[in-house]
Design a protein around this motif. Structure first.
Motif, PDB file in Angstrom:
ATOM      1  N   UNK A  28       0.815  -1.231   0.000  1.00  0.00           N
ATOM      2  CA  UNK A  28       0.000   0.000   0.000  1.00  0.00           C
ATOM      3  C   UNK A  28       0.844   1.273   0.000  1.00  0.00           C
ATOM      4  N   UNK A  29       1.888   1.325   0.827  1.00  0.00           N
ATOM      5  CA  UNK A  29       2.707   2.533   0.890  1.00  0.00           C
ATOM      6  C   UNK A  29       3.481   2.737  -0.403  1.00  0.00           C
ATOM      7  N   UNK A  30       3.969   1.655  -1.011  1.00  0.00           N
ATOM      8  CA  UNK A  30       4.709   1.776  -2.270  1.00  0.00           C
ATOM      9  C   UNK A  30       3.784   2.253  -3.387  1.00  0.00           C
ATOM     10  N   UNK A  31       2.552   1.781  -3.402  1.00  0.00           N
ATOM     11  CA  UNK A  31       1.582   2.275  -4.388  1.00  0.00           C
ATOM     12  C   UNK A  31       1.338   3.771  -4.204  1.00  0.00           C
ATOM     13  N   UNK A  32       1.292   4.216  -2.954  1.00  0.00           N
ATOM     14  CA  UNK A  32       1.146   5.644  -2.681  1.00  0.00           C
ATOM     15  C   UNK A  32       2.369   6.409  -3.182  1.00  0.00           C
ATOM     16  N   UNK A  33       3.562   5.846  -2.964  1.00  0.00           N
ATOM     17  CA  UNK A  33       4.788   6.458  -3.465  1.00  0.00           C
ATOM     18  C   UNK A  33       4.744   6.603  -4.988  1.00  0.00           C
ATOM     19  N   UNK A  34       4.305   5.555  -5.658  1.00  0.00           N
ATOM     20  CA  UNK A  34       4.241   5.588  -7.125  1.00  0.00           C
ATOM     21  C   UNK A  34       3.209   6.600  -7.607  1.00  0.00           C
ATOM     22  N   UNK A  36       4.852   9.885  -7.328  1.00  0.00           N
ATOM     23  CA  UNK A  36       5.839  10.028  -8.408  1.00  0.00           C
ATOM     24  C   UNK A  36       5.152  10.392  -9.714  1.00  0.00           C
ATOM     25  N   UNK A  37       4.097   9.670 -10.065  1.00  0.00           N
ATOM     26  CA  UNK A  37       3.390   9.935 -11.325  1.00  0.00           C
ATOM     27  C   UNK A  37       2.819  11.355 -11.328  1.00  0.00           C
ATOM     28  N   UNK A  38       2.201  11.749 -10.212  1.00  0.00           N
ATOM     29  CA  UNK A  38       1.608  13.084 -10.137  1.00  0.00           C
ATOM     30  C   UNK A  38       2.679  14.172 -10.235  1.00  0.00           C
ATOM     31  N   UNK A  85      11.005   3.736 -13.334  1.00  0.00           N
ATOM     32  CA  UNK A  85      10.787   2.406 -12.765  1.00  0.00           C
ATOM     33  C   UNK A  85      11.855   1.423 -13.239  1.00  0.00           C
ATOM     34  N   UNK A  86      12.270   1.547 -14.491  1.00  0.00           N
ATOM     35  CA  UNK A  86      13.322   0.675 -15.007  1.00  0.00           C
ATOM     36  C   UNK A  86      14.630   0.916 -14.255  1.00  0.00           C
ATOM     37  N   UNK A  87      14.959   2.182 -13.980  1.00  0.00           N
ATOM     38  CA  UNK A  87      16.197   2.450 -13.233  1.00  0.00           C
ATOM     39  C   UNK A  87      16.144   1.804 -11.851  1.00  0.00           C
TER      40      UNK A  87
END
Length: 410
Positions: free
Chosen positions: A333-339, A342-344, A369-371
């Motif tokens: 959940x926290x990583x999804x929030x991080x992403x 990032x996208x925003x 994400x690849x990096x």
């Protein structure tokens, strides 16, 4: 004079953050506290304010830390402070620099690239120069504030000199490639008189790193970027065909791409327990280890202290895949929030620079994400800055925030 001092201090603060994010002599949590203290002082001096959404992030991070401590019946104050300092350092830096963060970052990486190229050429073709520079490195050890004992002259790391790969000032070529790619991508979207010159220097330097993941990230970005940039439908079709075709050709004919990847996959999928293989830096093997670590801890993660982070033999573990590593540490959940942050942030950056489109945003997002498939960048403050970029562009738009005066501090 004031504007000049502000610009100089901004560059120095960003350079210090980059230094603790991968330059061997300065990559130590020991420096996080003084850097944070300086940033907080400047933040308050300039009457900056804390954003509500950032305070929510801190609250969530505090909650996750508390739950992890309860689950594992273990709490490390030093580790927890280190995690919070990385996040806070990144946020404060963005709030201080605002929309100058990206131009300053590009300029610093541009200078680092220029410095690295003559070192790279000399080191690659003259063993005598390597020995001289290693002697210089030994004389500079009094500046080494970290626990790493790498042969470096600060502006250039000699650790991989025998591999004919450009390491720049960072701990390894792949790390240098990741930071260079960020600068290269951002450079394409800002207005600058030096854009073409910076583009060429950064691109040449990326190529000299011979980083598999770096090349892949660059290819991903270029596919999305050129698809938007080119207007002709026929040319778009050629891009769709030629870039994957040339990538396959490179994969099939360059040993450091195709054979390296195939060898790592073969080792990782040989059937034995990945934790029993003594190949700590092998990328695909580390992914399998992280899968084992992740099971049963999907919601809040295992934390960052080695005693809870790893399932087996914590003192001997190393992780090199940033995306799976942060998943294990923080939970899904926290990583999804991080992403999402990032996208925003990337979309806001593109909007401010009049380059926004879903395709372009996805290109930047996917390449970053690849990096993260190569290095554990979130163990350092710099990549956290990318999550908070949108705060730089929202400050003048009346976003909800909490003012903090110096008098209110204990």
């Amino acid at each position: 004079m004031l504007q000049t001092n502000t610009k100089t201090s901004g560059y120095l603060l960003l350079l210090a953050t980059i230094a603790v994010s991968g330059v061997p002599f300065f990559t130590t949590s020991f420096l996080y506290m003084p850097l944070f203290a300086i940033l907080l002082f400047v933040f308050l001096l300039r009457n900056k304010t804390f954003d509500i959404s950032f305070l929510v992030i801190i609250l969530l991070l505090t909650t996750i830390t508390a739950i992890q401590s309860y689950v594992f019946n273990f709490f490390s104050l030093q580790t927890s402070v280190g995690v919070f300092l990385r996040v806070l350092t990144a946020y404060l830096l963005i709030k201080i620099l605002n929309d100058r963060f990206i131009p300053y970052f590009i300029q610093i990486l541009y200078v680092m690239a220029i410095i690295s190229l003559p070192f790279y050429l000399l080191v690659s073709f003259s063993p005598a120069v390597v020995e001289i520079l290693k002697a210089v490195s030994d004389s500079l050890q009094f500046l080494n504030l970290s626990q790493q004992n790498l042969p470096t002259v600060i502006v250039y790391n000699l650790y991989r000199a025998h591999e004919i790969r450009n390491t720049g000032p960072f701990w390894e070529p792949g790390a240098f490639a990741g930071y260079l790619i960020l600068a290269f991508m951002f450079n394409e979207f800002i207005a600058s008189q030096k854009k073409k010159r910076v583009r060429i220097v950064l691109l040449v330097t990326i190529l000299t790193t011979f980083s598999t993941t770096g090349y892949l990230a660059l290819t991903v970005f270029l596919v999305f970027y050129l698809f938007v940039k080119v207007k002709s439908p026929l040319t778009k079709l050629l891009i769709i065909i030629l870039i994957p075709a040339s990538s396959y050709f490179a994969y099939s004919n360059l040993d450091f791409l195709g054979k390296k990847i195939e060898a790592q996959i073969e080792r990782a999928t040989s059937g034995a327990d990945p934790y029993k293989k003594d190949l700590n830096t092998q990328r695909f093997l580390n992914v399998l280890r992280d899968v084992i670590d992740f099971k049963g801890h999907e919601t809040v993660g295992r934390g960052s202290n080695p005693k809870t982070r790893y399932s087996y033999n914590p003192d001997q573990q190393i992780r090199t895949v940033g995306l799976t590593d942060i998943l294990v540490r923080m939970g899904l959940p926290f990583v999804l929030l991080m992403l999402a942050f990032l996208y925003y942030s990337l979309s806001q950056f593109l909007r401010v620079n009049n380059h926004y489109s879903i395709v372009t945003t996805l290109g930047l997002f996917s390449a970053i994400l690849v990096t993260l498939m190569s290095e554990v960048y979130f163990n350092f403050p710099l990549y956290w800055c990318l999550l908070f970029l949108h705060f730089a562009y929202e400050e003048t738009s009346g976003s909800l925030s909490i003012p903090v005066s110096r008098a209110e501090l204990p």
